[in-house]
Design a protein around this motif. Sequence first.
Motif, PDB file in Angstrom:
ATOM      1  N   LEU A  25     -15.073  28.457  -1.321  1.00 28.55           N
ATOM      2  CA  LEU A  25     -14.346  28.125  -2.552  1.00 28.55           C
ATOM      3  C   LEU A  25     -12.956  28.752  -2.585  1.00 28.55           C
ATOM      4  CD1 LEU A  25     -17.183  28.234  -5.217  1.00 28.55           C
ATOM      5  CD2 LEU A  25     -16.136  26.229  -4.133  1.00 28.55           C
ATOM      6  N   GLU A  26     -12.743  29.814  -1.801  1.00 28.82           N
ATOM      7  CA  GLU A  26     -11.414  30.428  -1.728  1.00 28.82           C
ATOM      8  C   GLU A  26     -10.405  29.505  -1.040  1.00 28.82           C
ATOM      9  OE1 GLU A  26     -11.330  34.635  -0.464  1.00 28.82           O
ATOM     10  OE2 GLU A  26     -13.513  34.558  -0.670  1.00 28.82           O
ATOM     11  N   LEU A  27     -10.885  28.499  -0.318  1.00 28.77           N
ATOM     12  CA  LEU A  27     -10.000  27.542   0.345  1.00 28.77           C
ATOM     13  C   LEU A  27      -9.474  26.481  -0.625  1.00 28.77           C
ATOM     14  CD1 LEU A  27     -11.987  26.924   3.662  1.00 28.77           C
ATOM     15  CD2 LEU A  27     -10.208  28.612   3.217  1.00 28.77           C
ATOM     16  N   MET A  28     -10.001  26.465  -1.835  1.00 28.18           N
ATOM     17  CA  MET A  28      -9.584  25.487  -2.851  1.00 28.18           C
ATOM     18  C   MET A  28      -8.660  26.143  -3.868  1.00 28.18           C
ATOM     19  SD  MET A  28     -13.225  23.693  -3.766  1.00 28.18           S
ATOM     20  CE  MET A  28     -12.758  21.983  -3.919  1.00 28.18           C
ATOM     21  N   PRO A  29      -7.601  25.440  -4.279  1.00 30.09           N
ATOM     22  CA  PRO A  29      -6.797  25.967  -5.397  1.00 30.09           C
ATOM     23  C   PRO A  29      -7.675  26.079  -6.652  1.00 30.09           C
ATOM     24  CG  PRO A  29      -5.706  24.098  -4.332  1.00 30.09           C
ATOM     25  CD  PRO A  29      -7.092  24.185  -3.769  1.00 30.09           C
ATOM     26  N   GLU A  30      -7.286  26.946  -7.553  1.00 30.48           N
ATOM     27  CA  GLU A  30      -8.062  27.197  -8.766  1.00 30.48           C
ATOM     28  C   GLU A  30      -8.388  25.909  -9.530  1.00 30.48           C
ATOM     29  OE1 GLU A  30     -10.318  29.045 -11.521  1.00 30.48           O
ATOM     30  OE2 GLU A  30      -9.547  29.937  -9.680  1.00 30.48           O
ATOM     31  N   ARG A  74      -5.515  19.598  -1.170  1.00 34.06           N
ATOM     32  CA  ARG A  74      -4.674  20.686  -1.653  1.00 34.06           C
ATOM     33  C   ARG A  74      -5.189  22.011  -1.097  1.00 34.06           C
ATOM     34  NH1 ARG A  74      -3.341  20.389  -7.717  1.00 34.06           N
ATOM     35  NH2 ARG A  74      -5.329  21.453  -7.793  1.00 34.06           N
ATOM     36  N   THR A  75      -4.272  22.874  -0.713  1.00 31.72           N
ATOM     37  CA  THR A  75      -4.631  24.114  -0.037  1.00 31.72           C
ATOM     38  C   THR A  75      -4.151  25.337  -0.802  1.00 31.72           C
ATOM     39  OG1 THR A  75      -2.593  24.016   1.252  1.00 31.72           O
ATOM     40  CG2 THR A  75      -4.554  22.999   2.243  1.00 31.72           C
ATOM     41  N   VAL A  76      -4.506  26.492  -0.292  1.00 32.12           N
ATOM     42  CA  VAL A  76      -4.072  27.776  -0.839  1.00 32.12           C
ATOM     43  C   VAL A  76      -3.077  28.361   0.166  1.00 32.12           C
ATOM     44  CG1 VAL A  76      -4.810  30.078  -1.568  1.00 32.12           C
ATOM     45  CG2 VAL A  76      -6.293  28.082  -1.989  1.00 32.12           C
ATOM     46  N   ALA A  77      -1.798  28.296  -0.171  1.00 32.33           N
ATOM     47  CA  ALA A  77      -0.727  28.714   0.751  1.00 32.33           C
ATOM     48  C   ALA A  77      -0.872  30.170   1.196  1.00 32.33           C
ATOM     49  CB  ALA A  77       0.634  28.486   0.098  1.00 32.33           C
ATOM     50  N   ALA A  78      -1.394  31.027   0.335  1.00 28.33           N
ATOM     51  CA  ALA A  78      -1.530  32.453   0.673  1.00 28.33           C
ATOM     52  C   ALA A  78      -2.482  32.690   1.842  1.00 28.33           C
ATOM     53  CB  ALA A  78      -2.007  33.232  -0.553  1.00 28.33           C
ATOM     54  N   LEU A  79      -3.322  31.708   2.169  1.00 28.64           N
ATOM     55  CA  LEU A  79      -4.257  31.862   3.286  1.00 28.64           C
ATOM     56  C   LEU A  79      -3.627  31.529   4.637  1.00 28.64           C
ATOM     57  CD1 LEU A  79      -7.497  30.309   1.745  1.00 28.64           C
ATOM     58  CD2 LEU A  79      -6.974  32.730   2.103  1.00 28.64           C
ATOM     59  N   ASP A  80      -2.454  30.899   4.626  1.00 27.65           N
ATOM     60  CA  ASP A  80      -1.814  30.490   5.864  1.00 27.65           C
ATOM     61  C   ASP A  80      -1.472  31.706   6.717  1.00 27.65           C
ATOM     62  OD1 ASP A  80      -0.789  28.565   7.643  1.00 27.65           O
ATOM     63  OD2 ASP A  80       1.241  28.834   6.867  1.00 27.65           O
ATOM     64  N   GLY A  81      -2.014  31.748   7.931  1.00 34.09           N
ATOM     65  CA  GLY A  81      -1.758  32.854   8.847  1.00 34.09           C
ATOM     66  C   GLY A  81      -2.665  34.054   8.658  1.00 34.09           C
ATOM     67  N   LEU A 148      -6.428  31.515  10.212  1.00 35.04           N
ATOM     68  CA  LEU A 148      -6.461  30.252   9.469  1.00 35.04           C
ATOM     69  C   LEU A 148      -5.042  29.736   9.291  1.00 35.04           C
ATOM     70  CD1 LEU A 148      -8.459  28.350   7.927  1.00 35.04           C
ATOM     71  CD2 LEU A 148      -7.742  29.560   5.856  1.00 35.04           C
ATOM     72  N   LYS A 149      -4.889  28.438   9.419  1.00 39.07           N
ATOM     73  CA  LYS A 149      -3.590  27.801   9.207  1.00 39.07           C
ATOM     74  C   LYS A 149      -3.746  26.663   8.213  1.00 39.07           C
ATOM     75  CE  LYS A 149      -2.107  28.621  13.943  1.00 39.07           C
ATOM     76  NZ  LYS A 149      -1.793  28.005  15.216  1.00 39.07           N
ATOM     77  N   VAL A 150      -2.770  26.545   7.317  1.00 33.63           N
ATOM     78  CA  VAL A 150      -2.700  25.356   6.483  1.00 33.63           C
ATOM     79  C   VAL A 150      -2.101  24.293   7.394  1.00 33.63           C
ATOM     80  CG1 VAL A 150      -1.617  24.275   4.492  1.00 33.63           C
ATOM     81  CG2 VAL A 150      -2.449  26.637   4.323  1.00 33.63           C
ATOM     82  N   GLU A 151      -2.948  23.387   7.840  1.00 35.35           N
ATOM     83  CA  GLU A 151      -2.538  22.403   8.838  1.00 35.35           C
ATOM     84  C   GLU A 151      -3.338  21.118   8.641  1.00 35.35           C
ATOM     85  OE1 GLU A 151      -3.127  21.836  13.597  1.00 35.35           O
ATOM     86  OE2 GLU A 151      -2.615  23.848  12.914  1.00 35.35           O
TER      87      GLU A 151
END
Length: 177
Positions: A25-30, A74-81, A148-151
């Motif tokens: 669920l952390e991979l989903m925006p609020e 839709r992703t959570v940008a803070a998880l990128d990298g 993890l990458k937002v890709e």
Amino acid sequence: MRYLLLPLLLLSHLALAEPAETDWLELMPEEDRQALEAMPEIDHDGPEQDGTFYNPGGLRQQDKSLPAVMYSARTVAALDGRAIRLGGYPVPLESDAQGRSTLFFLVPYPGACIHVPPPPPNQLVLVRYPEGIELQDIYAPLWVSGTLKVEPVSNELADAAYALDAGAVRLVDEADL
């Protein structure tokens, strides 16, 4: 001398430790999490219900009566990298000459490739693992650790919003539970 070894041993242990577990669920925006929680129960009657396991639509099947959150990329940008550890189930895509899976989707529940509806793209992670892992059972859960990458990834089977370059992939064992 002994006092110098203790910090070194501690540092080496920390370097080998897996990252903290990331919840799907952390991979989903609020907003997507709230929409998912407010959704009515989904009927997962699919091909496995009648004994047929071939799903011609793969993970791309769509039921137009479902809310948009079920197709959200839709992703959570803070998880990128970020280095993460994610538990899930494999949907094999490619393997090496020894038959080890080197490319697969990781999904949050077993049998997602035959369930209707499939998980949304922001609940699918493409895993690249050049070392490969022997997968004898797609219903056996895995731990996957890496960056993890937002890709956005799209192929004939599915659309995913994330990719993960895995440094380690292993079966979940009794000690993990």
